[in-house]
Design a protein around this motif. Structure first.
Motif, PDB file in Angstrom:
ATOM      1  N   HIS A 255       0.749  -1.288   0.106  1.00  0.00           N
ATOM      2  CA  HIS A 255      -0.007  -0.105   0.153  1.00  0.00           C
ATOM      3  C   HIS A 255       0.756   1.294  -0.070  1.00  0.00           C
ATOM      4  O   HIS A 255       1.775   1.258   0.778  1.00  0.00           O
ATOM      5  N   GLU A 256       0.591   2.237  -0.797  1.00  0.00           N
ATOM      6  CA  GLU A 256       1.081   3.620  -0.930  1.00  0.00           C
ATOM      7  C   GLU A 256       1.414   4.083   0.732  1.00  0.00           C
ATOM      8  O   GLU A 256       0.353   4.079   1.167  1.00  0.00           O
ATOM      9  N   PRO A 257       2.437   4.487   0.920  1.00  0.00           N
ATOM     10  CA  PRO A 257       2.925   4.862   2.332  1.00  0.00           C
ATOM     11  C   PRO A 257       2.214   6.241   2.676  1.00  0.00           C
ATOM     12  O   PRO A 257       1.978   6.366   3.997  1.00  0.00           O
ATOM     13  N   THR A 258       1.727   7.090   1.760  1.00  0.00           N
ATOM     14  CA  THR A 258       0.953   8.126   2.085  1.00  0.00           C
ATOM     15  C   THR A 258      -0.399   8.232   2.350  1.00  0.00           C
ATOM     16  O   THR A 258      -1.008   9.094   2.341  1.00  0.00           O
ATOM     17  N   ARG A 259      -0.968   6.991   1.860  1.00  0.00           N
ATOM     18  CA  ARG A 259      -2.286   6.774   1.937  1.00  0.00           C
ATOM     19  C   ARG A 259      -2.682   6.379   3.137  1.00  0.00           C
ATOM     20  O   ARG A 259      -2.292   5.267   3.719  1.00  0.00           O
ATOM     21  N   SER A 260      -3.567   7.231   3.947  1.00  0.00           N
ATOM     22  CA  SER A 260      -4.238   6.814   5.238  1.00  0.00           C
ATOM     23  C   SER A 260      -4.960   5.532   5.138  1.00  0.00           C
ATOM     24  O   SER A 260      -5.606   4.977   3.749  1.00  0.00           O
ATOM     25  N   ASP A 261      -5.598   4.904   6.106  1.00  0.00           N
ATOM     26  CA  ASP A 261      -6.416   3.693   5.876  1.00  0.00           C
ATOM     27  C   ASP A 261      -7.643   3.926   5.246  1.00  0.00           C
ATOM     28  O   ASP A 261      -8.205   3.335   4.569  1.00  0.00           O
ATOM     29  N   ASP A 262      -8.306   5.414   5.819  1.00  0.00           N
ATOM     30  CA  ASP A 262      -9.429   5.727   5.315  1.00  0.00           C
ATOM     31  C   ASP A 262      -9.300   5.872   3.806  1.00  0.00           C
ATOM     32  O   ASP A 262     -10.113   5.492   2.872  1.00  0.00           O
ATOM     33  N   ALA A 263      -8.421   6.290   3.192  1.00  0.00           N
ATOM     34  CA  ALA A 263      -8.041   6.825   1.764  1.00  0.00           C
ATOM     35  C   ALA A 263      -7.886   5.537   1.101  1.00  0.00           C
ATOM     36  O   ALA A 263      -8.207   5.341  -0.027  1.00  0.00           O
ATOM     37  N   LEU A 264      -7.135   4.612   1.551  1.00  0.00           N
ATOM     38  CA  LEU A 264      -6.937   3.160   1.190  1.00  0.00           C
ATOM     39  C   LEU A 264      -8.356   2.595   0.894  1.00  0.00           C
ATOM     40  O   LEU A 264      -8.376   2.088  -0.135  1.00  0.00           O
ATOM     41  N   GLU A 265      -9.032   2.594   1.956  1.00  0.00           N
ATOM     42  CA  GLU A 265     -10.363   1.908   1.832  1.00  0.00           C
ATOM     43  C   GLU A 265     -11.313   2.663   0.833  1.00  0.00           C
ATOM     44  O   GLU A 265     -12.002   2.230   0.083  1.00  0.00           O
ATOM     45  N   ALA A 266     -11.224   4.102   0.520  1.00  0.00           N
ATOM     46  CA  ALA A 266     -12.145   4.664  -0.407  1.00  0.00           C
ATOM     47  C   ALA A 266     -11.488   4.381  -1.776  1.00  0.00           C
ATOM     48  O   ALA A 266     -12.346   4.045  -2.584  1.00  0.00           O
ATOM     49  N   ALA A 267     -10.102   4.175  -1.970  1.00  0.00           N
ATOM     50  CA  ALA A 267      -9.525   3.976  -3.118  1.00  0.00           C
ATOM     51  C   ALA A 267      -9.870   2.489  -3.806  1.00  0.00           C
ATOM     52  O   ALA A 267     -10.322   2.268  -4.871  1.00  0.00           O
ATOM     53  N   PHE A 268     -10.001   1.838  -2.865  1.00  0.00           N
ATOM     54  CA  PHE A 268     -10.348   0.295  -2.955  1.00  0.00           C
ATOM     55  C   PHE A 268     -11.696   0.197  -3.427  1.00  0.00           C
ATOM     56  O   PHE A 268     -11.925  -0.460  -4.474  1.00  0.00           O
ATOM     57  N   LYS A 269     -12.643   0.835  -2.620  1.00  0.00           N
ATOM     58  CA  LYS A 269     -14.120   0.767  -2.853  1.00  0.00           C
ATOM     59  C   LYS A 269     -14.333   1.346  -4.296  1.00  0.00           C
ATOM     60  O   LYS A 269     -14.965   0.665  -5.083  1.00  0.00           O
ATOM     61  N   ALA A 270     -13.634   2.496  -4.695  1.00  0.00           N
ATOM     62  CA  ALA A 270     -14.011   3.054  -5.795  1.00  0.00           C
ATOM     63  C   ALA A 270     -13.318   2.085  -6.945  1.00  0.00           C
ATOM     64  O   ALA A 270     -14.076   2.179  -8.279  1.00  0.00           O
ATOM     65  N   SER A 271     -12.364   1.661  -6.857  1.00  0.00           N
ATOM     66  CA  SER A 271     -11.826   0.689  -8.170  1.00  0.00           C
ATOM     67  C   SER A 271     -12.672  -0.431  -8.049  1.00  0.00           C
ATOM     68  O   SER A 271     -13.209  -0.946  -9.204  1.00  0.00           O
ATOM     69  N   MET A 272     -13.322  -1.137  -6.994  1.00  0.00           N
ATOM     70  CA  MET A 272     -14.240  -1.992  -7.165  1.00  0.00           C
ATOM     71  C   MET A 272     -15.368  -1.757  -7.814  1.00  0.00           C
ATOM     72  O   MET A 272     -16.046  -2.680  -8.510  1.00  0.00           O
ATOM     73  N   GLN A 273     -16.013  -0.688  -7.590  1.00  0.00           N
ATOM     74  CA  GLN A 273     -17.071  -0.109  -8.112  1.00  0.00           C
ATOM     75  C   GLN A 273     -17.276  -0.026  -9.492  1.00  0.00           C
ATOM     76  O   GLN A 273     -17.916  -0.042 -10.562  1.00  0.00           O
ATOM     77  N   LYS A 274     -15.772   0.247  -9.973  1.00  0.00           N
ATOM     78  CA  LYS A 274     -15.562   0.434 -11.504  1.00  0.00           C
ATOM     79  C   LYS A 274     -14.894  -0.779 -11.887  1.00  0.00           C
ATOM     80  O   LYS A 274     -14.494  -0.867 -13.395  1.00  0.00           O
ATOM     81  N   ARG A 275     -14.627  -1.909 -11.523  1.00  0.00           N
ATOM     82  CA  ARG A 275     -14.045  -2.965 -11.866  1.00  0.00           C
ATOM     83  C   ARG A 275     -14.759  -3.473 -13.240  1.00  0.00           C
ATOM     84  O   ARG A 275     -15.710  -3.567 -13.408  1.00  0.00           O
ATOM     85  N   LYS A 276     -13.759  -4.040 -14.011  1.00  0.00           N
ATOM     86  CA  LYS A 276     -14.116  -4.606 -15.415  1.00  0.00           C
ATOM     87  C   LYS A 276     -13.726  -6.194 -15.372  1.00  0.00           C
ATOM     88  O   LYS A 276     -13.882  -6.853 -16.288  1.00  0.00           O
TER      89      LYS A 276
END
Length: 293
Positions: A255-276
């Motif tokens: 995981h990107e070291p500058t990404r907080s836990d909240d930001a990590l979960e948000a980025a993962f959720k967004a990627s899952m919603q757009k996943r192909k």
């Protein structure tokens, strides 16, 4: 087989209040085979808390497989406490460096020079063996086979496939899918595209139908263009790899070291919603997460 994560961050350790849930240590994965062998993938800062759990069960026999020599994957090795204790046996495996023509022992012993660390390697009391690996050169540990696979990173990087009693897993280490460095109008474009396709297909074949895939998902698709060529994957590229290889369970790490836990979960959720891509089970790795099957 039992897998436990002790470090899931990439590039640099990032402890603090915003990384408590997923952890701030750099890469380290503990594997316990069904016949009791201890295999450790990478020696980032997470290997230090792992080592503290081993002190009650001596003597320690550990097999440490290094994916590559960047700091975040080796910086915990001098603090692996079993190295200091007589009667322990530690075998360290890693890639031969064709550029510097160095063995894994020569590569890793550099960080134990006195200018970097106050205890010389000759003062360590455990029995330490180094084994330099070439791609495809399997290692047998009890009933388990470990196979190194060359991945794509700015330095030689091995992914490791582990097969044990009909169970299988693969860890990519740091990996960016190969892409064409030439423009379509360049003469070299078609030749290089063929080479890139062959390499990507080869990696897929090495991990086809794997039970557990642990893979580098450092960036979002939006971040990737600015990081292209740095040798890391994205949420999307990991899902593509998992689908193509028909992996059962996917755990995203580095995981990107500058990404907080909240930001990590948000980025993962967004990627899952757009996943192909269709992936049966995919999760974020976190320190302390244990998978057993």
């Amino acid at each position: 087989m039992k897998v436990r994560f002790w470090g899931v961050r990439g590039s640099i350790a990032s402890p603090g209040p915003t990384t408590v849930r997923y952890g701030g240590n750099t890469t380290c994965i503990e594997i316990r085979t069904d016949d009791g062998e201890l295999i450790i993938l990478d020696a980032g800062t997470g290997i230090f808390p792992l080592s503290q759990t081993l002190l009650a069960d001596g003597p320690v026999r550990a097999h440490i497989f290094n994916t590559h020599s960047h700091w975040d994957h080796i910086q915990g090795l001098p603090f692996f406490i079993p190295l200091f204790i007589p009667g322990n046996h530690v075998t360290i495996y890693g890639a031969y460096d064709p550029i510097g023509q160095n063995s894994i022992e020569e590569i890793l012993s550099a960080q134990l020079q006195y200018r970097f660390f106050p205890i010389r390697e000759s003062e360590l009391n455990a029995t330490i063996n180094y084994i330099t690996l070439r791609e495809g050169e399997t290692v047998n540990i009890g009933e388990t086979t470990v196979t190194p696979v060359m991945m794509n990173h700015p330095v030689v990087n091995f992914g490791y496939r582990i097969d044990s009693n009909g169970k299988s897993m693969f860890f990519t280490g740091d990996h960016e899918p190969l892409y064409n460095i030439y423009d379509p109008e360049d003469d070299e474009f078609e030749m290089y595209q063929s080479l890139a396709d062959q390499k990507n297909d080869y990696i897929i074949e090495q991990i086809r139908n794997i039970d557990l895939l642990i893979t580098d998902s450092s960036y979002t698709e939006e971040e990737y263009p600015a990081k292209k060529g740095w040798g890391h994957g994205t949420f999307n590229s990991c899902m593509a790899l998992a689908e193509q290889a028909k992996a059962g369970h996917v755990l995203l790490t580095h995981h990107e070291p500058t990404r907080s836990d909240d930001a990590l979960e948000a980025a993962f959720k967004a990627s899952m919603q757009k996943r192909k891509y269709n992936v049966p089970e995919i999760d974020l790795a976190r320190e302390g997460l244990t998978i057993e099957w």
